[in-house]
Enzyme design. Structure first.
Site, short mmCIF file in Angstrom:
data_model
loop_
_atom_site.label_atom_id
_atom_site.label_comp_id
_atom_site.label_asym_id
_atom_site.label_seq_id
_atom_site.Cartn_x
_atom_site.Cartn_y
_atom_site.Cartn_z
N LYS A 192 19.16 -38.09 -37.95
CA LYS A 192 18.11 -39.09 -37.80
C LYS A 192 18.20 -40.13 -38.92
O LYS A 192 19.08 -40.06 -39.79
CB LYS A 192 16.74 -38.42 -37.75
CG LYS A 192 16.59 -37.45 -36.56
CD LYS A 192 16.50 -38.16 -35.22
CE LYS A 192 16.78 -37.28 -34.02
NZ LYS A 192 15.78 -36.29 -33.68
C1 LIG Z 1 15.31 -35.21 -32.70
C2 LIG Z 1 14.14 -35.36 -31.80
C3 LIG Z 1 13.08 -34.44 -31.77
C4 LIG Z 1 13.14 -33.13 -32.49
O1 LIG Z 1 13.36 -33.26 -33.82
P1 LIG Z 1 13.70 -31.97 -34.72
O2 LIG Z 1 13.37 -32.43 -36.10
O3 LIG Z 1 15.15 -31.69 -34.52
O4 LIG Z 1 12.85 -30.86 -34.26
C5 LIG Z 1 11.98 -34.72 -30.98
N1 LIG Z 1 11.92 -35.83 -30.23
C6 LIG Z 1 12.93 -36.73 -30.22
C7 LIG Z 1 12.78 -37.95 -29.38
C8 LIG Z 1 14.07 -36.51 -30.98
O5 LIG Z 1 15.08 -37.39 -30.94
#
Ligand SMILES: *Cc1c(COP(=O)(O)O)cnc(C)c1O
Length: 386
Positions: A192
């Site tokens: 991210k």
């Molecule tokens: C990555 C993601 C999540 C989950 O994030 P984590 O930190 O891996 O639990 C939820 N929603 C979206 C849209 C994502 O891209």
């Protein structure tokens, strides 16, 4: 995977990030020390929210946000069909029913028109949602003004899934300020915008929600006498006043996240530069991309394109991977996963998200992507589309 494989995403850690992690590892407080509240303050200040509560992932953040919004058995949660499964799974964790809203073709975010139509029908049937989770897909900030007006009219709580949108703005306002939502969720998963390896956060302006989230992340335990059933007999004493979880973020992760956060502006600027360059280089190929809305500054977690009708996405995908380009696809609409099909969902529920999925391709975009890498991506794509 060859040495010159270009991944679709990758973390960007510098020496300061490593030093920040090492500094925590040298202290006795690997978790529940000062790094977590410092990271929370950093994110809250950055997005202009009063409170931020750090947790172990965005998935945990979505779960706690739903619980804090009062979601439970017999309730309904709606989210965008074009998202990662976690945007919907949080409703199932709470024992609620889940349903999906289609996206707008030009933004790939929840379509306020589709939401309005679905709400009208749900009101007639007495099946209105308690929680709606719009997803700022790829970093594009959703039309929260329109969704907020519908929330006022129909009385649902809005929880933003901003896993793609730390650093995004709409009309100059940061995603996460919760101007038109109860809570907003961020992810710090390694791919991210800002990485803490794994990690998540909920921002809110409501002190009661912030306190509840903080309690739920640590078993439902409180040390605050004001939250206890009776008087506290002494400073050793704590009470579990409801059923919570261990969803804590460690200080090691928080130190990494806080250090990365300092470079968020540079990350967003670099991603925007690369996207503008992609837009220029890709012009003329048989594909399109979401509208670049002048009201939105996207943090561009992803660079997605849509192949023109008649193009064989699977063949293009294979050719790109064979050329060492880490393309990806975001997303198979959530309701088409086998787990959701077993709950009764069928193709046809969200035609725009489904049509987009069939033609979707995510191209590499990250802060260490060079212009040379980008030229290679575009050349391989032009070849695959010949
Ligand atoms: C990555 C993601 C999540 C989950 O994030 P984590 O930190 O891996 O639990 C939820 N929603 C979206 C849209 C994502 O891209």
């Amino acid at each position: 995977m060859t040495a010159d494989f270009i991944p679709y995403a990758r973390p960007d850690l510098d020496e300061d990030d490593l030093a920040a992690v090492l500094a925590v590892l040298r202290t006795p407080m690997l978790t529940q020390g000062p790094a977590v509240p410092a990271f929370e303050r950093g994110v809250a200040d950055r997005v202009g929210a009063r409170f931020a509560v750090a947790v172990s992932s965005a998935t945990a953040a979505l779960h706690l946000a739903c619980l804090a919004a009062g979601l439970g058995p017999g309730d309904r949660l709606w989210t965008s069909a074009n998202s990662f499964a976690a945007s919907a799974n949080c409703g199932l964790y709470c024992g609620a029913e889940v349903d999906f809203v289609d996206v707008a073709r030009d933004t790939l975010c929840m379509d306020p028109g589709a939401l309005a139509a679905k709400l009208e029908a749900a009101e007639r049937e007495g099946r209105l949602p308690k929680v709606v989770i719009p997803v700022h897909f790829a970093g594009h900030a959703c039309d929260m003004e329109a969704i907020g007006r519908l929330a006022d009219r129909y009385g649902f709580a809005v929880v933003e899934d901003a896993s793609h949108a730390l650093g995004s703005l709409r009309d100059g306002r940061p995603v996460g300020a919760c101007d038109r939502s109860a809570m907003c969720v961020f992810s710090f998963h390694a791919v991210k915008l800002v990485a803490s390896a794994e990690g998540g956060m909920v921002t809110t302006n409501d002190p009661a929600l912030a306190a509840r989230l903080a309690r739920l992340r640590t078993h439902g335990i409180t040390r605050d006498p004001a939250e206890m059933e009776g008087p506290s007999p002494g400073d050793w004493y704590y009470e579990q006043v409801e059923l919570g979880f261990n969803y804590r973020l460690t200080d090691v992760q928080a130190a990494l996240g806080a250090s990365q956060l300092r470079r968020l502006d540079a990350f967003v600027a670099r991603r925007n530069h690369l996207v503008r360059r992609y837009d220029f280089l890709l012009a003329g190929l048989p594909l399109s991309w979401p509208r670049r809305d002048p009201r939105v500054l996207s943090a561009f977690h992803l660079h997605v394109v849509r192949l023109d009708p008649g193009r064989d996405r699977a063949a293009v995908f294979r050719a790109m991977r064979a050329a060492g380009i880490g393309v990806n696809v975001h997303y198979l609409p959530i309701h088409l996963h086998p787990h959701y099909r077993r709950l009764g969902f069928r193709p046809g529920l969200c035609p725009e998200a489904e049509a987009y999925y069939e033609a979707a391709l995510t191209l590499p975009l990250h802060t260490r992507l060079t212009e040379g890498d980008q030229d290679r991506v575009v050349a391989a794509l032009a070849e695959a589309l010949r």
